[in-house]
Design a protein around this motif. Structure first.
Motif, PDB file in Angstrom:
ATOM      1  N   LYS A  73       0.848  -1.282   0.021  1.00  0.00           N
ATOM      2  CA  LYS A  73      -0.066  -0.019   0.039  1.00  0.00           C
ATOM      3  C   LYS A  73       1.029   1.276  -0.046  1.00  0.00           C
ATOM      4  N   ASP A  74       0.755   2.101  -0.849  1.00  0.00           N
ATOM      5  CA  ASP A  74       1.164   3.286  -0.744  1.00  0.00           C
ATOM      6  C   ASP A  74       2.738   3.208  -0.918  1.00  0.00           C
ATOM      7  N   GLY A  75       3.425   2.308  -1.595  1.00  0.00           N
ATOM      8  CA  GLY A  75       4.748   2.204  -1.794  1.00  0.00           C
ATOM      9  C   GLY A  75       5.482   1.321  -0.750  1.00  0.00           C
ATOM     10  N   LYS A  76       4.532   0.938   0.474  1.00  0.00           N
ATOM     11  CA  LYS A  76       5.225   0.302   1.501  1.00  0.00           C
ATOM     12  C   LYS A  76       4.372  -1.002   1.527  1.00  0.00           C
ATOM     13  N   TYR A  77       5.181  -2.136   2.372  1.00  0.00           N
ATOM     14  CA  TYR A  77       4.741  -3.373   2.799  1.00  0.00           C
ATOM     15  C   TYR A  77       4.030  -3.370   3.815  1.00  0.00           C
ATOM     16  N   VAL A  78       2.674  -3.791   4.100  1.00  0.00           N
ATOM     17  CA  VAL A  78       1.783  -3.682   5.415  1.00  0.00           C
ATOM     18  C   VAL A  78       1.309  -5.158   5.695  1.00  0.00           C
ATOM     19  N   ILE A  79       1.451  -5.221   6.841  1.00  0.00           N
ATOM     20  CA  ILE A  79       0.733  -6.526   7.450  1.00  0.00           C
ATOM     21  C   ILE A  79      -0.382  -5.895   8.693  1.00  0.00           C
ATOM     22  N   GLU A  80      -1.547  -6.256   8.347  1.00  0.00           N
ATOM     23  CA  GLU A  80      -2.567  -5.730   9.311  1.00  0.00           C
ATOM     24  C   GLU A  80      -3.547  -6.624   9.874  1.00  0.00           C
ATOM     25  N   GLY A  81      -4.240  -6.567  10.736  1.00  0.00           N
ATOM     26  CA  GLY A  81      -5.145  -7.539  11.382  1.00  0.00           C
ATOM     27  C   GLY A  81      -5.510  -6.951  12.903  1.00  0.00           C
ATOM     28  N   ASN A  82      -6.142  -8.141  13.624  1.00  0.00           N
ATOM     29  CA  ASN A  82      -6.220  -7.997  15.010  1.00  0.00           C
ATOM     30  C   ASN A  82      -5.554  -8.906  15.733  1.00  0.00           C
ATOM     31  N   ILE A  83      -5.050  -8.363  16.784  1.00  0.00           N
ATOM     32  CA  ILE A  83      -4.275  -9.405  17.809  1.00  0.00           C
ATOM     33  C   ILE A  83      -5.134 -10.646  18.403  1.00  0.00           C
ATOM     34  N   PHE A  84      -6.454 -10.010  18.520  1.00  0.00           N
ATOM     35  CA  PHE A  84      -7.144 -10.993  19.348  1.00  0.00           C
ATOM     36  C   PHE A  84      -7.902 -12.122  18.292  1.00  0.00           C
ATOM     37  N   GLY A  85      -7.504 -13.141  18.575  1.00  0.00           N
ATOM     38  CA  GLY A  85      -8.315 -14.274  17.666  1.00  0.00           C
ATOM     39  C   GLY A  85      -9.343 -15.031  18.350  1.00  0.00           C
TER      40      GLY A  85
END
Length: 384
Positions: A73-85
């Motif tokens: 995204k926007d020239g950057k590598y992103v990892i996103e989510g929620n820590i609570f599973g």
């Protein structure tokens, strides 16, 4: 007069205070076991049962997804989510990437992890890990955070104990041991108590003295000789030694002296006129016992039933000696002892098991408690 009234009031007030203290001493631990048995295992570790109705704070650790979860995204590598599973709503107050500083950054702030890598973790557990270079490896970033969770009560502990841990089967085994081991000594002791109280035969005083003497014999001292005797009888007749019959006989033998002593003290205090009138009418000793003595002796029979039931139900030593550890024989106390040895850290299992253990004794006591004091005090009446 005023002085006597003041002393009487002070005495009653003192008795009430003492009763309240004893009730609190007995009730508070029981309430703690009940509440703990309904709590989530993580919350049991995080806080005491008295804080169970408030949010609990705890420090946790987690790992973010690996490189396979990244997007660009926007020239950057992103990892996103929620820590609570786990679906449980919690709130993060602070987070960090080192075990030595687990709360270095406040929730919502952006942490600089060097080389242009940043991590933002919000209060709801959502996170964004970004980097100018592509992430590598399947092992994600390790993170630490302080979170608070609302109180959670569940019956999953009871499902696990009754159906997964074998407690349900052990519960039935304990009933199989306890009910006959309570009824058999009552039947034998009632006949013996009537004979010692109202029948005259040679050696009666000596027999009473022997029974009173047996009251002071420690169970531990007689356990091994009784076991050897029982094993010898079993070997002679070719039957297994560790059976329900064996433990019934053992509990009967250990409970009979006190049962006979208690019942005789009560039966001897029954009115002599009733017995003499029945004999004049032609009643035999058996008819007097069944139609007169037993109905009048119900309070003391209930008192001894409470004593015997509670002692047998909570027994571990006799059960370990006279019964095996197979699933169809192991009693509840022995099963809990095994759980305590192998699962010493699983408090949710232990508290649930402990509360299941006390349910039956509580039911028995409160069902018969109105006869309890009456049966104990009735033997103080002077009789034959």
């Amino acid at each position: 007069m005023a002085t006597k009234t003041g002393k009487s009031f002070a005495g009653r007030f003192g008795v009430h205070i003492a009763v309240l203290v004893f009730v609190a001493i007995w009730t508070i631990p029981t309430l703690g076991i009940l509440v703990s048995s309904l709590r989530d295992k993580d919350q049991i570790v995080a806080s005491g049962w008295w804080n169970s109705f408030a949010s609990s704070s705890q420090s946790e650790a987690g790992r973010l997804p690996g490189a396979s979860a990244q997007t660009q995204k926007d020239g950057k590598y992103v990892i996103e989510g929620n820590i609570f599973g786990d679906g449980l709503k919690r709130e993060i107050s602070a987070f960090g990437v080192k075990s030595s500083a687990p709360t270095q950054y406040k929730a919502g702030s952006v942490a600089d992890l060097d080389d242009g890598v940043t991590l933002q973790m919000n209060a709801d557990g959502g996170f964004v890990l970004s980097s100018p270079k592509a992430f590598e490896g399947d092992r994600g970033q390790r993170v630490y955070f302080a979170s608070s969770a609302p109180p959670k009560f569940t019956t999953d502990n009871y499902d696990a104990v009754l159906f997964s841990e074998g407690i349900g089967r052990s519960f039935m085994n304990s009933l199989t041991v306890t009910i006959p081991a309570t009824i058999i000594p009552i039947l034998i002791a009632a006949f013996a108590a009537y004979a010692l109280a109202w029948m005259r035969f040679p050696g009666r005083p000596l027999l009473i003295a022997v029974i009173i003497g047996l009251l002071v014999v420690p169970l531990q001292m007689s356990l091994i000789p009784l076991l050897r005797l029982y094993n010898g009888v079993g070997a002679f007749f070719g039957v297994p030694s560790k059976t329900y019959l064996g433990i019934w006989l053992a509990h009967t033998g250990f409970g009979l002296p006190f049962a006979i002593y208690l019942l005789r003290s009560y039966i001897a205090g029954l009115p002599r006129e009733i017995m003499e009138s029945a004999r004049i009418d032609g009643a035999s000793d058996f008819e007097i016992f069944v139609k007169i003595v037993l109905p009048l002796s119900f309070p003391v029979l209930a008192s001894f039933a409470i004593f015997q039931f509670l002692w047998v139900w909570n027994d571990l030593l006799v059960a370990m000696v006279f019964l095996g550890t197979a699933p169809d024989q192991i009693v509840l106390t022995a099963k809990l002892n095994a759980l305590l040895g192998s699962r010493g850290g699983k408090w949710e299992i232990l508290t649930t098991s402990a509360f299941i253990t006390i349910i039956v004794p509580l039911f028995v006591f409160f069902s018969l408690q109105r006869y309890f004091v009456r049966g104990l005090l009735a033997g103080s009446v002077k009789g034959g």
